[in-house]
Design a protein around this motif. Structure first.
Motif, PDB file in Angstrom:
ATOM      1  N   THR A 134       0.827  -1.205   0.000  1.00  0.00           N
ATOM      2  CA  THR A 134       0.000   0.000   0.000  1.00  0.00           C
ATOM      3  C   THR A 134       0.863   1.259   0.000  1.00  0.00           C
ATOM      4  O   THR A 134       0.576   2.219  -0.720  1.00  0.00           O
ATOM      5  CB  THR A 134      -0.932   0.003   1.221  1.00  0.00           C
ATOM      6  N   MET A 135       1.937   1.253   0.788  1.00  0.00           N
ATOM      7  CA  MET A 135       2.840   2.410   0.826  1.00  0.00           C
ATOM      8  C   MET A 135       3.496   2.622  -0.530  1.00  0.00           C
ATOM      9  O   MET A 135       3.643   3.757  -0.998  1.00  0.00           O
ATOM     10  CB  MET A 135       3.899   2.209   1.910  1.00  0.00           C
ATOM     11  N   VAL A 136       3.885   1.516  -1.196  1.00  0.00           N
ATOM     12  CA  VAL A 136       4.501   1.633  -2.524  1.00  0.00           C
ATOM     13  C   VAL A 136       3.502   2.177  -3.533  1.00  0.00           C
ATOM     14  O   VAL A 136       3.820   3.077  -4.333  1.00  0.00           O
ATOM     15  CB  VAL A 136       5.042   0.259  -2.983  1.00  0.00           C
ATOM     16  N   PHE A 137       2.264   1.684  -3.502  1.00  0.00           N
ATOM     17  CA  PHE A 137       1.237   2.156  -4.431  1.00  0.00           C
ATOM     18  C   PHE A 137       0.937   3.638  -4.211  1.00  0.00           C
ATOM     19  O   PHE A 137       0.791   4.403  -5.168  1.00  0.00           O
ATOM     20  CB  PHE A 137      -0.046   1.328  -4.262  1.00  0.00           C
ATOM     21  N   LEU A 152       1.466   9.277  -6.093  1.00  0.00           N
ATOM     22  CA  LEU A 152       1.834  10.675  -5.857  1.00  0.00           C
ATOM     23  C   LEU A 152       2.904  11.137  -6.846  1.00  0.00           C
ATOM     24  O   LEU A 152       2.842  12.264  -7.359  1.00  0.00           O
ATOM     25  CB  LEU A 152       2.327  10.849  -4.415  1.00  0.00           C
ATOM     26  N   VAL A 153       3.874  10.262  -7.115  1.00  0.00           N
ATOM     27  CA  VAL A 153       4.940  10.623  -8.063  1.00  0.00           C
ATOM     28  C   VAL A 153       4.364  10.840  -9.456  1.00  0.00           C
ATOM     29  O   VAL A 153       4.702  11.813 -10.145  1.00  0.00           O
ATOM     30  CB  VAL A 153       6.023   9.519  -8.096  1.00  0.00           C
ATOM     31  N   MET A 154       3.474   9.973  -9.892  1.00  0.00           N
ATOM     32  CA  MET A 154       2.899  10.112 -11.239  1.00  0.00           C
ATOM     33  C   MET A 154       1.998  11.336 -11.339  1.00  0.00           C
ATOM     34  O   MET A 154       1.974  12.007 -12.374  1.00  0.00           O
ATOM     35  CB  MET A 154       2.131   8.842 -11.606  1.00  0.00           C
ATOM     36  N   GLY A 189       2.673  14.419 -13.877  1.00  0.00           N
ATOM     37  CA  GLY A 189       1.624  14.960 -14.735  1.00  0.00           C
ATOM     38  C   GLY A 189       1.496  16.468 -14.584  1.00  0.00           C
ATOM     39  O   GLY A 189       1.352  17.189 -15.571  1.00  0.00           O
ATOM     40  N   LEU A 190       1.558  16.959 -13.345  1.00  0.00           N
ATOM     41  CA  LEU A 190       1.499  18.409 -13.113  1.00  0.00           C
ATOM     42  C   LEU A 190       2.688  19.116 -13.738  1.00  0.00           C
ATOM     43  O   LEU A 190       2.553  20.200 -14.322  1.00  0.00           O
ATOM     44  CB  LEU A 190       1.451  18.687 -11.605  1.00  0.00           C
ATOM     45  N   TRP A 244       0.586  10.466 -17.684  1.00  0.00           N
ATOM     46  CA  TRP A 244       0.966  10.249 -16.282  1.00  0.00           C
ATOM     47  C   TRP A 244      -0.255  10.188 -15.382  1.00  0.00           C
ATOM     48  O   TRP A 244      -0.310   9.380 -14.443  1.00  0.00           O
ATOM     49  CB  TRP A 244       1.905  11.361 -15.817  1.00  0.00           C
ATOM     50  N   TRP A 245      -1.252  11.029 -15.643  1.00  0.00           N
ATOM     51  CA  TRP A 245      -2.461  11.011 -14.813  1.00  0.00           C
ATOM     52  C   TRP A 245      -3.258   9.723 -15.004  1.00  0.00           C
ATOM     53  O   TRP A 245      -3.870   9.223 -14.055  1.00  0.00           O
ATOM     54  CB  TRP A 245      -3.321  12.234 -15.117  1.00  0.00           C
ATOM     55  N   LEU A 246      -3.271   9.181 -16.215  1.00  0.00           N
ATOM     56  CA  LEU A 246      -3.930   7.898 -16.447  1.00  0.00           C
ATOM     57  C   LEU A 246      -3.224   6.778 -15.690  1.00  0.00           C
ATOM     58  O   LEU A 246      -3.869   5.900 -15.101  1.00  0.00           O
ATOM     59  CB  LEU A 246      -3.981   7.586 -17.946  1.00  0.00           C
ATOM     60  N   PHE A 247      -1.882   6.819 -15.708  1.00  0.00           N
ATOM     61  CA  PHE A 247      -1.122   5.836 -14.930  1.00  0.00           C
ATOM     62  C   PHE A 247      -1.454   5.954 -13.452  1.00  0.00           C
ATOM     63  O   PHE A 247      -1.610   4.951 -12.750  1.00  0.00           O
ATOM     64  CB  PHE A 247       0.375   6.038 -15.140  1.00  0.00           C
TER      65      PHE A 247
END
Length: 281
Positions: free
Chosen positions: A14-17, A22-24, A28-29, A238-241
């Protein structure tokens, strides 16, 4: 399902997900901000290109730094070319991608000021690409030029490292600050990319014209063309990912829960019931 979530494996997953999501989102931003910057820059360049031509000295003066807002403005100037102080700039490409030189010839105006004029691309020597190239003839007499105003080149702007110790009359960058001490006249800030002359020059006196940002070819700097049309699709990607990660997390969690439930059911079926001892009468 709660028992599955509080296991060490699922706490780590869960922490990895969450971290990846957040990174993706952040990537995207970042791409979206690049898209906005590129769009604003394209709009500014378009306005500059389509603005009416003005005399160069209304936008530049000796020793001044041309602001980015005036870059690509169409300017006019009148004067005579100074062949004694012309030079070439290395590692420049033409519309076909060939590496050669830009020919820069100062023009001296009637009020005894000088302007660097990028006359265009010239081919390198066939035997030695680093040697001073053969140059087109320099027209004599008074000319009126039309061109695009450019800011002084820097390594950061052009991506070209400025190298010292080059052969005479060869440089890496077009910079009025670098050339000011070489010329006897006060040198206006920035430089001009030649577009047209009046009277028109014969073909023997012309270098290959430098493409502008509205042309289908490389401009003086890649900053004018790189990034068009790519940042927004990357942001959406990135937002889709980022959206797919929570969905994947839910799918994996349900599969893991079903697998654990199946194992428990199998264990219940295969384990014989415990026999109780008979009670003494």
């Amino acid at each position: 399902m709660l028992r599955v979530l509080i296991t060490r494996r699922w706490i780590v997953l869960t922490m990895v997900f969450v971290a990846l999501t957040l990174v993706m989102c952040r990537l995207g931003l970042w791409q979206f901000h690049r898209y906005q910057q590129t769009k604003q820059n394209d709009h500014r360049i378009s306005e500059a290109i389509h603005s009416p031509a003005v005399p160069l000295e209304t936008l530049s003066r000796p020793g001044a730094q041309v602001p980015e807002s005036n870059r690509y403005r169409t300017v006019t100037l009148t004067g005579k070319f100074d062949t004694a102080h012309q030079f070439v700039v290395r590692r420049r490409t033409n519309a076909s991608g060939e590496i050669g030189f830009f020919l820069v010839t100062p023009m001296v105006t009637p009020d005894d000021k000088a302007v660097l004029v990028n006359r265009g691309w010239v081919a390198p020597d066939d035997d030695d690409g680093a040697a001073f190239p053969a140059l087109p003839k320099t027209p004599q007499g008074t000319l009126t030029l039309t061109g695009r105003l450019q800011v002084d080149e820097t390594s950061k702007l052009s991506g070209i490292r400025n190298v010292s110790g080059l052969p005479p009359r060869q440089y890496m960058l077009i910079s009025s600050k670098e050339q000011a001490s070489r010329l006897p006249e006060p040198l206006l800030g920035g430089y001009v990319e030649l577009v047209a002359t009046k009277p028109a020059l014969p073909s023997a006196d012309r270098a290959q014209r430098v493409a502008g940002p509205d042309d289908n070819g490389p401009s003086t700097t890649d900053a004018a063309i790189v990034g068009k049309g790519v940042h927004l699709p990357y942001a959406i990607q990135w937002w889709l990912f980022a959206l797919m990660l929570p969905i994947g997390w839910i799918v994996l969690l349900r599969q893991d829960h079903k697998e654990r439930q199946r194992k428990q059911d199998t264990t219940s079926v295969t384990t014989p019931p415990t026999q109780t001892a008979p009670t003494a009468q």
